[in-house]
Each structure stands twice: as structure tokens, then as C-alpha cells.
Motif scaffolding. Structure first.
Motif, PDB file in Angstrom:
ATOM      1  N   GLY A  72      35.658   6.504 -20.169  1.00  0.00           N
ATOM      2  CA  GLY A  72      35.691   5.302 -21.000  1.00  0.00           C
ATOM      3  C   GLY A  72      37.100   4.866 -21.334  1.00  0.00           C
ATOM      4  N   VAL A  73      37.200   4.112 -22.429  1.00  0.00           N
ATOM      5  CA  VAL A  73      38.478   3.579 -22.897  1.00  0.00           C
ATOM      6  C   VAL A  73      38.765   4.165 -24.273  1.00  0.00           C
ATOM      7  CG1 VAL A  73      39.740   1.495 -23.530  1.00  0.00           C
ATOM      8  CG2 VAL A  73      38.086   1.424 -21.655  1.00  0.00           C
ATOM      9  N   GLY A  74      39.974   4.667 -24.478  1.00  0.00           N
ATOM     10  CA  GLY A  74      40.356   5.228 -25.773  1.00  0.00           C
ATOM     11  C   GLY A  74      41.316   4.300 -26.505  1.00  0.00           C
ATOM     12  N   ILE A  75      41.000   3.988 -27.759  1.00  0.00           N
ATOM     13  CA  ILE A  75      41.846   3.091 -28.549  1.00  0.00           C
ATOM     14  C   ILE A  75      42.043   3.688 -29.933  1.00  0.00           C
ATOM     15  CG2 ILE A  75      42.131   0.772 -29.504  1.00  0.00           C
ATOM     16  CD1 ILE A  75      40.142  -0.250 -27.428  1.00  0.00           C
ATOM     17  N   ARG A  76      43.303   3.848 -30.339  1.00  0.00           N
ATOM     18  CA  ARG A  76      43.554   4.306 -31.697  1.00  0.00           C
ATOM     19  C   ARG A  76      43.122   3.207 -32.670  1.00  0.00           C
ATOM     20  NH1 ARG A  76      46.441   3.728 -36.115  1.00  0.00           N
ATOM     21  NH2 ARG A  76      46.911   5.584 -37.372  1.00  0.00           N
ATOM     22  N   THR A  77      42.268   3.575 -33.624  1.00  0.00           N
ATOM     23  CA  THR A  77      41.792   2.612 -34.602  1.00  0.00           C
ATOM     24  C   THR A  77      41.649   3.281 -35.958  1.00  0.00           C
ATOM     25  OG1 THR A  77      40.487   1.527 -32.860  1.00  0.00           O
ATOM     26  CG2 THR A  77      39.998   0.921 -35.135  1.00  0.00           C
ATOM     27  N   ASP A  78      42.197   2.646 -36.981  1.00  0.00           N
ATOM     28  CA  ASP A  78      42.043   3.091 -38.358  1.00  0.00           C
ATOM     29  C   ASP A  78      40.992   2.194 -38.999  1.00  0.00           C
ATOM     30  OD1 ASP A  78      42.176   3.715 -41.022  1.00  0.00           O
ATOM     31  OD2 ASP A  78      44.326   3.291 -41.249  1.00  0.00           O
ATOM     32  N   VAL A  79      39.790   2.728 -39.226  1.00  0.00           N
ATOM     33  CA  VAL A  79      38.705   1.877 -39.733  1.00  0.00           C
ATOM     34  C   VAL A  79      38.955   1.385 -41.151  1.00  0.00           C
ATOM     35  CG1 VAL A  79      36.951   2.863 -38.213  1.00  0.00           C
ATOM     36  CG2 VAL A  79      37.300   3.852 -40.500  1.00  0.00           C
ATOM     37  N   THR A  80      39.895   2.001 -41.857  1.00  0.00           N
ATOM     38  CA  THR A  80      40.205   1.530 -43.210  1.00  0.00           C
ATOM     39  C   THR A  80      41.095   0.288 -43.190  1.00  0.00           C
ATOM     40  OG1 THR A  80      42.209   2.855 -43.566  1.00  0.00           O
ATOM     41  CG2 THR A  80      40.101   3.915 -44.026  1.00  0.00           C
ATOM     42  N   ALA A 132      37.010   4.311 -48.736  1.00  0.00           N
ATOM     43  CA  ALA A 132      37.706   3.511 -47.719  1.00  0.00           C
ATOM     44  C   ALA A 132      37.213   3.847 -46.318  1.00  0.00           C
ATOM     45  CB  ALA A 132      39.210   3.728 -47.810  1.00  0.00           C
ATOM     46  N   ILE A 133      37.018   5.125 -46.030  1.00  0.00           N
ATOM     47  CA  ILE A 133      36.595   5.530 -44.686  1.00  0.00           C
ATOM     48  C   ILE A 133      35.091   5.338 -44.494  1.00  0.00           C
ATOM     49  CG2 ILE A 133      36.394   7.466 -43.080  1.00  0.00           C
ATOM     50  CD1 ILE A 133      38.981   8.597 -44.346  1.00  0.00           C
ATOM     51  N   ASN A 134      34.298   5.872 -45.411  1.00  0.00           N
ATOM     52  CA  ASN A 134      32.852   5.925 -45.213  1.00  0.00           C
ATOM     53  C   ASN A 134      32.137   4.614 -45.503  1.00  0.00           C
ATOM     54  OD1 ASN A 134      32.303   8.950 -44.677  1.00  0.00           O
ATOM     55  ND2 ASN A 134      33.608   8.990 -46.475  1.00  0.00           N
ATOM     56  N   LEU A 135      32.645   3.824 -46.443  1.00  0.00           N
ATOM     57  CA  LEU A 135      31.997   2.556 -46.775  1.00  0.00           C
ATOM     58  C   LEU A 135      32.759   1.370 -46.201  1.00  0.00           C
ATOM     59  CD1 LEU A 135      29.830   0.898 -48.166  1.00  0.00           C
ATOM     60  CD2 LEU A 135      31.121   1.090 -50.307  1.00  0.00           C
ATOM     61  N   TYR A 136      34.017   1.213 -46.585  1.00  0.00           N
ATOM     62  CA  TYR A 136      34.778   0.070 -46.083  1.00  0.00           C
ATOM     63  C   TYR A 136      34.980   0.128 -44.574  1.00  0.00           C
ATOM     64  CZ  TYR A 136      35.837  -2.526 -50.287  1.00  0.00           C
ATOM     65  OH  TYR A 136      35.728  -3.322 -51.392  1.00  0.00           O
ATOM     66  N   GLY A 137      35.074   1.326 -44.014  1.00  0.00           N
ATOM     67  CA  GLY A 137      35.196   1.437 -42.565  1.00  0.00           C
ATOM     68  C   GLY A 137      34.021   0.800 -41.852  1.00  0.00           C
ATOM     69  N   VAL A 138      32.815   1.034 -42.376  1.00  0.00           N
ATOM     70  CA  VAL A 138      31.610   0.444 -41.789  1.00  0.00           C
ATOM     71  C   VAL A 138      31.591  -1.064 -42.009  1.00  0.00           C
ATOM     72  CG1 VAL A 138      29.091   0.370 -41.944  1.00  0.00           C
ATOM     73  CG2 VAL A 138      30.285   2.573 -41.972  1.00  0.00           C
ATOM     74  N   LEU A 139      32.009  -1.513 -43.182  1.00  0.00           N
ATOM     75  CA  LEU A 139      32.056  -2.947 -43.450  1.00  0.00           C
ATOM     76  C   LEU A 139      33.028  -3.637 -42.487  1.00  0.00           C
ATOM     77  CD1 LEU A 139      32.152  -3.079 -47.371  1.00  0.00           C
ATOM     78  CD2 LEU A 139      30.156  -3.087 -45.870  1.00  0.00           C
ATOM     79  N   HIS A 140      34.209  -3.047 -42.312  1.00  0.00           N
ATOM     80  CA  HIS A 140      35.223  -3.649 -41.438  1.00  0.00           C
ATOM     81  C   HIS A 140      34.726  -3.788 -39.999  1.00  0.00           C
ATOM     82  CE1 HIS A 140      38.683  -2.243 -44.285  1.00  0.00           C
ATOM     83  NE2 HIS A 140      38.238  -3.438 -44.615  1.00  0.00           N
ATOM     84  N   THR A 141      34.222  -2.685 -39.433  1.00  0.00           N
ATOM     85  CA  THR A 141      33.833  -2.725 -38.025  1.00  0.00           C
ATOM     86  C   THR A 141      32.617  -3.624 -37.812  1.00  0.00           C
ATOM     87  OG1 THR A 141      32.577  -0.681 -38.350  1.00  0.00           O
ATOM     88  CG2 THR A 141      34.785  -0.474 -37.434  1.00  0.00           C
ATOM     89  N   THR A 142      31.648  -3.537 -38.707  1.00  0.00           N
ATOM     90  CA  THR A 142      30.439  -4.341 -38.543  1.00  0.00           C
ATOM     91  C   THR A 142      30.748  -5.828 -38.697  1.00  0.00           C
ATOM     92  OG1 THR A 142      29.150  -2.496 -39.462  1.00  0.00           O
ATOM     93  CG2 THR A 142      28.044  -4.618 -39.301  1.00  0.00           C
TER      94      THR A 142
END
Length: 246
Positions: A52-60, A107-117
Motif C-alpha cells: 500500500g501507501v504509507g503517509i505520516r498523519t497526525d489525526v489531532t 484530541a486523539i480518540n475523539l477529535y481525531g475521528v472528527l477530523h478524518t471523518t
């Protein structure tokens, strides 16, 4: 033929543990997997292993998420599956907890999901199809001693997922949660799972008498991400060996 032939899937926090197991399974089912992780080295390593493709991403960081989604859209053309897996916790009694840790957990568990979605849904809406699978936790359904803020964040994303399922059903999009029970990963070890007495006690408490493996979660995610689950949305599935049954 794989369940995900021709589908492009993003998996967050996929450098190791459950996320890596999910990436491996989706790739085995024919998916084009985008592996994201805040640790670029593990993202690239997993991506190489699954083709696949690897991309560094900070979900926060919304900027980091937007850049990743734009790269995927530009290079691969579409996004069929989003697996929100990135997570983090620090275990201890709530009365002894540090508000700085609350911020990181949320920031990671809640906002991370909000950001990506929020970044991915417009792409799926434009396509008229897509599926979001979010890794929540049984802690978000029944609570977990020593994980008060984590439980709050995971409970939040369970409710969020149900709402997204309602709002986007007309666009041909499904959204579901998978809730792991105790799973044998490095993160689990870091929060006390490397304690033999704790492992033994948990194993005895689980009706199927073993800890979960990343592959157990990956199998459930692959099903929900596939067309076989096209009529399932807004649901929360526990993959915990029967530890919770509600």
C-alpha cells in the motif's frame, strides 16, 4: 476475488497493533490500503508489507489530515473505506489524572475521528458511496475502571457514528463501530497488559478464555467495510470474546 477488490481504504494508526492487522486484512481482501500513522517509519513499513501507501498523519491536526486526504484523492482517485483506528490512553484513577492527559486522550480518540471523518465524507458523498468503520471500545459502552476520559471519548465516537449513519444514509454511505475487548498489542502491554496477574485475570473473565488478537478485529472490520455489509449501518459490534454482552 476479495471482498474489497478495487476499493481504496484509509486506515489511521496502522503502523502497528490492531491498525496493522486491519491494514493486512484489507489488503489481503484486495483493497488498496493507505496506511497512516504519526510514526512515519512504521507507516511506511506496514505499507510496504501490504503493498500500500504509507503517509505520516497526525489525526489531532486538521491540516495534517486534510493534506493526507488530498494526496489520496489526487493519487488514487477515490476513497471507499475509512477506518478510524488511531487511539491512545493513559490508565489511572480519574481523581489522580492530569488534565493535560485528558486533552491528549480527547484530541486523539475523539477529535481525531472528527477530523478524518469530516475530511473524507465530502469525497464519499460526491461518489455516492463509502463506508466508515470506527474502532471504539467496550469502555465507551459499559465504562472501564482507570479509563474515565478514554471511556468518555469512545462513548462520544459511538454516538457520533450513529449520527453520521443517519445523516449520510441517503448518500449511500454506511457507518459502524467495532469495539475491541482486551487485545494483545503493544498498547495493551503499555497500560498494564504485560502484568501476568492482570493477563490471567482478564483471560479468566473472558468467556472464550483468551485475549483478542489484531486479526479478530481485522476480520470484523473487513466484513463491515465490504459490500456484504451494505445493509448494516449505525451499529456497534463488540469483538471481546463475550466479555461484554449488551
Amino acid at each position: 476475488m476479495g471482498k474489497l477488490d478495487g476499493k481504496t481504504a484509509i486506515v489511521t494508526g496502522a503502523g502497528r497493533g490492531i491498525g496493522r492487522g486491519i491494514a493486512e486484512k484489507l489488503a489481503a481482501e484486495g483493497g488498496r490500503v493507505v496506511v497512516t500513522d504519526i510514526d512515519e517509519a512504521t507507516a511506511k513499513e506496514t505499507a510496504q508489507a501490504v503493498g500500500g501507501v504509507g503517509i505520516r498523519t497526525d489525526v489531532t491536526s486538521r491540516e495534517s489530515v486534510d493534506a493526507m486526504v488530498e494526496q489520496v484523492r489526487r493519487d488514487l482517485g477515490r476513497i471507499d473505506v475509512l477506518v478510524n483506528n488511531a487511539g491512545w490512553d493513559k490508565v489511572g484513577p480519574f481523581v489522580d489524572s492530569d488534565p493535560a492527559d485528558w486533552d491528549r486522550i480527547v484530541a486523539i480518540n475523539l477529535y481525531g475521528v472528527l477530523h478524518t471523518t469530516h475530511a473524507v465524507l465530502p469525497v464519499m458523498i460526491a461518489q455516492g458511496s463509502g463506508t466508515v468503520v470506527t474502532i471504539a471500545s467496550d469502555a465507551g459502552r459499559v465504562g472501564s475502571s482507570g479509563e474515565a476520559v478514554y471511556s468518555a471519548a469512545k462513548g462520544g465516537i459511538i454516538a457520533f457514528t450513529k449520527t453520521i449513519a443517519r445523516e449520510t444514509a441517503r448518500n449511500g454511505i454506511t457507518a459502524n463501530c467495532v469495539c475491541p475487548g482486551p487485545t494483545d498489542t503493544a498498547l495493551f502491554a503499555s497500560v498494564g497488559g504485560d502484568n501476568p496477574k492482570l493477563r490471567e485475570a482478564l483471560t479468566k473473565a473472558i468467556p472464550l478464555r483468551r485475549l483478542g488478537q489484531p486479526s479478530d478485529l481485522a476480520n470484523a472490520v473487513a466484513f463491515l467495510a465490504s459490500d456484504e455489509a451494505a445493509f448494516i449501518t449505525g451499529q456497534t459490534v463488540s469483538v471481546s470474546g463475550g466479555l461484554t454482552m449488551c
